[in-house]
Design a protein around this motif. Structure first.
Motif, PDB file in Angstrom:
ATOM      1  N   GLN A 101       0.745   1.784   0.461  1.00  0.00           N
ATOM      2  CA  GLN A 101       1.263   0.462   0.121  1.00  0.00           C
ATOM      3  C   GLN A 101       1.074  -0.520   1.283  1.00  0.00           C
ATOM      4  O   GLN A 101       0.721  -1.676   1.070  1.00  0.00           O
ATOM      5  CB  GLN A 101       2.741   0.558  -0.258  1.00  0.00           C
ATOM      6  N   GLU A 102       1.300  -0.035   2.515  1.00  0.00           N
ATOM      7  CA  GLU A 102       1.118  -0.895   3.680  1.00  0.00           C
ATOM      8  C   GLU A 102      -0.341  -1.329   3.802  1.00  0.00           C
ATOM      9  O   GLU A 102      -0.641  -2.485   4.124  1.00  0.00           O
ATOM     10  CB  GLU A 102       1.564  -0.160   4.944  1.00  0.00           C
ATOM     11  N   ARG A 103      -1.263  -0.405   3.499  1.00  0.00           N
ATOM     12  CA  ARG A 103      -2.685  -0.764   3.578  1.00  0.00           C
ATOM     13  C   ARG A 103      -3.042  -1.797   2.510  1.00  0.00           C
ATOM     14  O   ARG A 103      -3.793  -2.762   2.782  1.00  0.00           O
ATOM     15  CB  ARG A 103      -3.550   0.486   3.432  1.00  0.00           C
ATOM     16  N   ARG A 104      -2.505  -1.608   1.293  1.00  0.00           N
ATOM     17  CA  ARG A 104      -2.783  -2.586   0.228  1.00  0.00           C
ATOM     18  C   ARG A 104      -2.229  -3.954   0.581  1.00  0.00           C
ATOM     19  O   ARG A 104      -2.860  -4.994   0.348  1.00  0.00           O
ATOM     20  CB  ARG A 104      -2.177  -2.107  -1.093  1.00  0.00           C
ATOM     21  N   ARG A 105      -1.014  -3.957   1.148  1.00  0.00           N
ATOM     22  CA  ARG A 105      -0.400  -5.238   1.502  1.00  0.00           C
ATOM     23  C   ARG A 105      -1.193  -5.933   2.591  1.00  0.00           C
ATOM     24  O   ARG A 105      -1.432  -7.147   2.543  1.00  0.00           O
ATOM     25  CB  ARG A 105       1.041  -5.027   1.942  1.00  0.00           C
ATOM     26  N   ALA A 106      -1.609  -5.154   3.594  1.00  0.00           N
ATOM     27  CA  ALA A 106      -2.390  -5.740   4.686  1.00  0.00           C
ATOM     28  C   ALA A 106      -3.724  -6.273   4.158  1.00  0.00           C
ATOM     29  O   ALA A 106      -4.177  -7.371   4.543  1.00  0.00           O
ATOM     30  CB  ALA A 106      -2.625  -4.684   5.768  1.00  0.00           C
ATOM     31  N   ARG A 107      -4.351  -5.477   3.247  1.00  0.00           N
ATOM     32  CA  ARG A 107      -5.627  -5.921   2.679  1.00  0.00           C
ATOM     33  C   ARG A 107      -5.437  -7.196   1.851  1.00  0.00           C
ATOM     34  O   ARG A 107      -6.233  -8.130   1.907  1.00  0.00           O
ATOM     35  CB  ARG A 107      -6.208  -4.801   1.826  1.00  0.00           C
ATOM     36  N   GLY A 108      -4.341  -7.269   1.086  1.00  0.00           N
ATOM     37  CA  GLY A 108      -4.066  -8.452   0.270  1.00  0.00           C
ATOM     38  C   GLY A 108      -3.823  -9.678   1.133  1.00  0.00           C
ATOM     39  O   GLY A 108      -4.260 -10.783   0.794  1.00  0.00           O
ATOM     40  N   ASN A 109      -3.123  -9.496   2.248  1.00  0.00           N
ATOM     41  CA  ASN A 109      -2.876 -10.627   3.154  1.00  0.00           C
ATOM     42  C   ASN A 109      -4.177 -11.160   3.728  1.00  0.00           C
ATOM     43  O   ASN A 109      -4.397 -12.386   3.817  1.00  0.00           O
ATOM     44  CB  ASN A 109      -1.933 -10.210   4.274  1.00  0.00           C
ATOM     45  N   ARG A 110      -5.083 -10.248   4.098  1.00  0.00           N
ATOM     46  CA  ARG A 110      -6.368 -10.693   4.662  1.00  0.00           C
ATOM     47  C   ARG A 110      -7.187 -11.434   3.625  1.00  0.00           C
ATOM     48  O   ARG A 110      -7.761 -12.509   3.890  1.00  0.00           O
ATOM     49  CB  ARG A 110      -7.145  -9.490   5.193  1.00  0.00           C
ATOM     50  N   SER A 160       5.042  -8.637  -2.672  1.00  0.00           N
ATOM     51  CA  SER A 160       4.740  -7.467  -1.842  1.00  0.00           C
ATOM     52  C   SER A 160       5.995  -6.935  -1.156  1.00  0.00           C
ATOM     53  O   SER A 160       6.232  -5.729  -1.120  1.00  0.00           O
ATOM     54  CB  SER A 160       3.691  -7.842  -0.787  1.00  0.00           C
ATOM     55  N   GLU A 161       6.821  -7.892  -0.625  1.00  0.00           N
ATOM     56  CA  GLU A 161       8.057  -7.458   0.045  1.00  0.00           C
ATOM     57  C   GLU A 161       9.032  -6.824  -0.942  1.00  0.00           C
ATOM     58  O   GLU A 161       9.721  -5.858  -0.637  1.00  0.00           O
ATOM     59  CB  GLU A 161       8.707  -8.658   0.745  1.00  0.00           C
ATOM     60  N   HIS A 162       9.083  -7.408  -2.167  1.00  0.00           N
ATOM     61  CA  HIS A 162       9.963  -6.832  -3.193  1.00  0.00           C
ATOM     62  C   HIS A 162       9.511  -5.427  -3.564  1.00  0.00           C
ATOM     63  O   HIS A 162      10.336  -4.508  -3.717  1.00  0.00           O
ATOM     64  CB  HIS A 162       9.962  -7.726  -4.432  1.00  0.00           C
ATOM     65  N   SER A 163       8.200  -5.271  -3.687  1.00  0.00           N
ATOM     66  CA  SER A 163       7.651  -3.943  -4.020  1.00  0.00           C
ATOM     67  C   SER A 163       7.947  -2.952  -2.909  1.00  0.00           C
ATOM     68  O   SER A 163       8.320  -1.797  -3.167  1.00  0.00           O
ATOM     69  CB  SER A 163       6.146  -4.056  -4.253  1.00  0.00           C
ATOM     70  N   THR A 164       7.815  -3.393  -1.653  1.00  0.00           N
ATOM     71  CA  THR A 164       8.093  -2.506  -0.509  1.00  0.00           C
ATOM     72  C   THR A 164       9.563  -2.134  -0.469  1.00  0.00           C
ATOM     73  O   THR A 164       9.927  -0.975  -0.251  1.00  0.00           O
ATOM     74  CB  THR A 164       7.699  -3.207   0.810  1.00  0.00           C
TER      75      THR A 164
END
Length: 541
Positions: free
Chosen positions: A266-275, A294-298
């Motif tokens: 999930q952290e990788r997906r979030r980081a990829r989405g931010n980029r 993303s924060e809600h999902s986390t």
């Protein structure tokens, strides 16, 4: 033929007991004891004697009921009697004997006939039981204070057998009996026609029972067999509990690994989405909404994982709870650096005080790694021999040389001050080991922080013995010669097994008095010092 109730039983219904300090000793006990001979076992301090007194009607439970269908006779661990008591008093038949004597002299008082009841042959029955129990030399009028500890218990047991009760409850009845009288007790109990509960750590006695009921902090658990059957089932249960605990721990590790991998993805997906959002020049409001989702999902994932982790931890705790009450008793190895052939004790033509007959005189030499079991009937001088070796008694004649690094544990635990804590006394015996290490060693003996910080008189018999042993074995320097007088009398079964294991590895010289054959057989003895009609005889093994 003696009359017996056909439905003799004792029933516990929701019985709980709270100690004066507010601590719950046991709770919600439900069990029925019938005519089948039953052994009651459990760890020291778990409440066996308290439960026995509740069953006997001597103590009211804090909650619940104890129902009884007939008369119960209870025999406590320590037999006490008032000044001036006789053998007849100790056997509980003196009032009937006195009333019978008055009737024979012409009394017609109703109270005398009530005292005798149906026991018109009580005098003959007492005489018969005394002779059958090897106490034929005693008269009913003999002062009880003249009896030895073993004789006192044997007379009290005769009283229990003469009581005509529907139920017998015996608390450690074999503690002070020698080998022949232990066997005689077992034979007596086999002939007992009523209900029977025996609180004991004596494995030979427990093997004569038809059922074993174990008291643990989790309640009462019945086993349909004797001690050998019980020990086998408990070993299986413990192994199953350990297997289940290990399985729960493995499941927790797998789930935590899976949750960690899920969080990392999930952290990788979030980081990829931010980029990708920054590179695509999206409007700030869209980026904020994406970040919020993303924060809600986390957060939801973290909450889900926290709930799952709590459930896994609870499963592990529940599995561990099944074996916590029987955690291993650990005794540390004792470093003794002495030559195996070095003499640690030498007695030459020593005349023992207070001993009559052929065992009055003894010559004996003990070297560094000899391990001797001392056996013989009550009154032959076994305890006196240990007291002479420990320099507590002077021999009447002869020479006695003993290493200064000698430790003695008597039956009354005389080395333990009842007003001081075990920790205080262990620190006096060992001034070099840090307090934390001493506390750890006591905890591994089953003496936790509250127990080592209270006056030792408030501990159970087995707990006091453990404290006494700790003050001897963990002293600095440790003993080269260990003298033990019935050391397992008050120990529970797991602690007895732990003591056996420790003594098997004790590297110094050992002299141990015991009537417990199984205990002696498990010590790895090199010989037995036998007292018999010809005197003392050291028999190598």
């Amino acid at each position: 033929m003696e009359y017996r109730m056909t439905t003799t039983y004792l029933t516990l219904k929701g019985v709980s007991q709270v100690l004066p300090d507010g601590r719950a000793l046991f709770a919600d006990l439900n069990e029925t004891f019938d005519m089948q001979p039953t052994g009651l076992v459990g760890r020291n301090g778990v409440g066996k004697t308290v439960l026995a007194r509740i069953l006997a009607g001597q103590l009211q439970p804090s909650a619940g009921d104890c129902l009884c269908s007939g008369l119960v006779h209870y025999l406590a661990q320590q037999v006490t009697f008032p000044e001036g008591a006789t053998v007849g008093d100790l056997a509980g038949v003196q009032p009937a004997l006195d009333a019978l004597a008055r009737i024979e002299l012409g009394s017609t008082a109703p109270e005398d006939f009530d005292a005798v009841g149906e026991r018109w042959d009580i005098r003959q029955r007492l005489r018969h039981e005394l002779e059958r129990g090897g106490l034929g030399h005693l008269e009913a009028t003999a002062p009880a204070r003249l009896l030895s500890g073993g004789e006192t218990m044997r007379v009290a047991l005769i009283g229990a057998l003469l009581s005509d009760a529907d139920f017998l409850i015996l608390d450690e009845p074999s503690n002070h009996l020698d080998r022949p009288n232990r066997q005689a007790l077992i034979e007596h109990l086999k002939r007992w026609p009523g209900g029977l509960i025996v609180v004991s750590h004596d494995r030979q006695l427990l093997d004569a029972m038809e059922h074993i009921v174990e008291l643990t902090p989790q309640g009462l658990h019945r086993y349909g067999g004797n001690y050998t059957f019980y020990a086998e089932r408990r070993a299986e249960e413990r192994q199953n509990a350990l297997d289940q605990l290990n399985q729960r721990k493995l499941e927790r590790q797998r789930e935590e690994r899976a949750m960690r991998q899920q969080r990392e993805r999930q952290e990788r997906r979030r980081a990829r989405g931010n980029r990708q959002g920054k590179e695509s020049n999206q409007a700030k409001i869209l980026l904020d909404r994406q970040k919020e989702r993303s924060e809600h999902s986390t957060g939801a994932l973290h909450q889900k994982h926290a709930t799952a982790r709590a459930e896994l931890n609870q499963q592990v705790r529940e599995a561990a709870q099944q074996i916590n009450h029987e955690a291993e008793i650990t005794l540390h190895a004792i470093p003794i650096w002495q030559a195996p052939k070095r003499r640690v004790a030498e007695l030459e033509a020593v005349e023992l005080p207070f001993v009559e007959g052929p065992t009055r005189t003894i010559s004996l030499t003990l070297s560094g790694q000899q391990r001797i079991g001392v056996v013989g009937p009550n009154g032959c001088g076994k305890s006196t021999l240990l007291r002479v070796l420990a320099a507590q008694l002077a021999p009447l004649s002869g020479t006695c040389k003993v290493t200064p690094h000698c430790a003695y544990l008597d039956q009354r635990l005389g080395n333990l001050d009842p007003e001081k804590t075990v920790l205080e006394q262990l620190q006096l015996a060992n001034r070099t080991t840090p307090e934390g290490d001493l506390r750890m060693r006591l905890a591994q003996l089953g003496l936790d922080a509250p127990k080592v910080e209270m006056p030792s008189r408030r501990l159970s018999g087995g707990e006091r013995l453990k404290g006494s042993l700790a003050c001897i074995l963990y002293a600095d320097p440790p003993p080269e010669l260990l003298l033990l007088d019935e050391p397992n009398n008050h120990l529970d079964l797991p602690s007895t097994e732990a003591l056996e294991a420790m003594l098997r590895h004790y590297p110094g010289a050992l002299l141990v008095v015991s009537h417990d054959d199984r205990f002696l057989n498990n010590l790895g003895l090199t010989g037995r010092l036998v007292a018999n009609k010809k005197g003392w005889n050291l028999e190598p093994l």
